[in-house]
Design a protein around this motif. Structure first.
Motif, PDB file in Angstrom:
ATOM      1  N   TYR A   5       0.821  -1.206   0.000  1.00  0.00           N
ATOM      2  CA  TYR A   5       0.000   0.000   0.000  1.00  0.00           C
ATOM      3  C   TYR A   5       0.863   1.267   0.000  1.00  0.00           C
ATOM      4  O   TYR A   5       0.476   2.294  -0.577  1.00  0.00           O
ATOM      5  CB  TYR A   5      -0.923   0.013   1.217  1.00  0.00           C
ATOM      6  N   THR A  61       0.654   0.437  -4.617  1.00  0.00           N
ATOM      7  CA  THR A  61      -0.622   1.099  -4.916  1.00  0.00           C
ATOM      8  C   THR A  61      -0.670   2.540  -4.428  1.00  0.00           C
ATOM      9  O   THR A  61      -1.479   3.333  -4.900  1.00  0.00           O
ATOM     10  CB  THR A  61      -1.792   0.316  -4.296  1.00  0.00           C
ATOM     11  N   HIS A  79      -1.687   4.031  -1.584  1.00  0.00           N
ATOM     12  CA  HIS A  79      -3.033   4.376  -1.124  1.00  0.00           C
ATOM     13  C   HIS A  79      -2.982   4.600   0.387  1.00  0.00           C
ATOM     14  O   HIS A  79      -2.746   3.680   1.160  1.00  0.00           O
ATOM     15  CB  HIS A  79      -3.996   3.234  -1.464  1.00  0.00           C
TER      16      HIS A  79
END
Length: 409
Positions: A248, A252, A254
């Motif tokens: 993460y 990604t 995020h």
């Protein structure tokens, strides 16, 4: 966590007593009876219960003073100390151990409790934890600076489960001769761990207390949770949890997903630059504006080794990137240089339950500054990308920064 006060029947049929129950976020877990200090089931004890519930335990804190006065809840003023000692002096120790057993039995009967149950206590509760190891069916017993254990060492022959005792070197309530007796009687016993914390006093683990000593408290807590997990669980896949967190952060990118892998109030500390944050609000801000979206596109983490313990992971890796953007957390205020950087990095990641609690991240900042051209290594005992190369190839020359090396043969 969720919490409530429940009623427990005394095993001698004389009545019922209150107990504070704290349940982990997952709703289930091994059981843990928390034996109180002499100040009753006060806010400190409830906070400790919630702390261990966050670790994954169903925690029950019985009111062991109920036979004298139900609902004792004292602070730490001089008057409170005076009252607390009065309760301590009037305490029926044998009945107290019976109440600990009744609490263990009640805890095991609850639907939230999975399989095994142990006892952990402080001060008065530390002695009760020792006696629980001798007299109850606790699967593991852990005592912090128990008062009067040396008077019950003849009962040690009855210990069946794991026992862990944390002793304070300067404990006024456990003088050197008492501590020596405990160590001599219990050392070398199977499944018994004895730890003496140098230079600290009684109640070194009570956060906010006069004698609180954070390094000792942290070490004792890690040893306690290690013992609890060894005997009762719970067991989580820390490696997978940490990998998902890093995905993460760096893949990604995020922020909300990153925060979802952490406890409610986590913290991160990048040691060389002191960047990161404490608490959900501050750390979310840090991730959003200064970390997740502030790493170069070619950032790569190359694993070298991983050590997985009972409470934490230690990752050794190479952190590699091209300095094409300002990296707030590692090189705050330094404009992009376009230079290639490869550095050894160590991440110490602590967990509570199945969530990350904190990260301590270490690297050699001097090596980074050398590689981006902001530090001239001439005449200084620092190196650039060579530190990364030597991590992967131990046959590369050693001691090149030591002027005296060539003359010591």
């Amino acid at each position: 966590m969720t919490s409530q006060t429940i009623q427990i029947k005394a095993s001698d049929g004389t009545g019922t007593f209150n107990a504070y129950l704290s349940v982990p976020p997952g709703g289930k877990g091994p059981g843990l009876v928390l034996a109180q200090e002499i100040f009753g089931v006060n806010q400190t004890m409830r906070d400790v219960a919630d702390y261990y519930a966050e670790e994954g335990y169903v925690v029950l804190v019985p009111d062991v003073f109920w036979r004298q006065e139900p609902g004792v809840e004292l602070g730490y003023t001089p008057d409170d100390w005076q009252r607390a000692f009065g309760f301590f002096q009037g305490f029926d120790e044998n009945k107290g151990v019976e109440d600990i057993q009744a609490s263990l039995t009640a805890l095991r009967e609850r639907p939230e409790c999975v399989d095994k149950a142990g006892v952990l206590g402080f001060c008065l509760g530390g002695k009760l934890a020792y006696l629980a190891a001798c007299r109850t069916d606790a699967d593991v017993s852990i005592g912090y600076y128990g008062v009067g254990i040396e008077k019950a060492l003849d009962e040690a022959r009855n210990i069946k489960g794991r026992l862990v005792l944390h002793l304070a070197e300067n404990d006024q309530f456990c003088p050197p001769e008492a501590r020596t007796a405990i160590l001599e009687a219990l050392s070398g016993r199977k499944s018994t761990e004895l730890y003496v914390y140098a230079g600290v006093d009684h109640a070194f683990a009570r956060q906010g207390g006069e004698h609180f000593h954070k390094p000792s408290a942290l070490m004792a807590h890690q040893r306690s949770v290690t013992a609890l997990k060894a005997e009762m669980g719970p067991h989580f896949d820390y490696s997978a949890l940490w990998d998902k967190h890093c995905e993460y952060e760096f893949a990604t990118r995020h922020v909300a997903d990153t925060m979802s892998t952490m406890v409610a109030e986590p913290y991160v500390n990048h040691i060389p630059t002191m960047t990161g944050g404490v608490g959900h609000k501050m750390l979310s801000r840090f991730y959003q504006h200064h970390f997740v979206n502030s790493n170069p596109p070619d950032t790569a983490l190359i694993p070298i080794s991983r050590t997985i313990g009972a409470t934490q992971i230690v990752d050794e890796l190479l952190f590699c990137f091209t300095h094409t953007c300002e990296i707030d957390w590692m090189l705050p205020g330094i404009a992009p240089t376009g230079k290639r950087v490869e550095i050894p990095l160590v991440a110490i990641v602590k967990f509570r339950g199945d969530k990350l609690y904190h990260e301590h991240i270490y690297w050699d900042q001097a090596s980074v500054l050398v590689q981006i051209g902001k530090l001239d290594s001439k005449g200084l005992p620092v190196a650039g990308i060579q530190t990364a190369h030597k991590l992967l190839d131990e046959t590369l020359p050693s001691n090149t920064l030591m002027p005296s090396w060539n003359t010591s043969a």
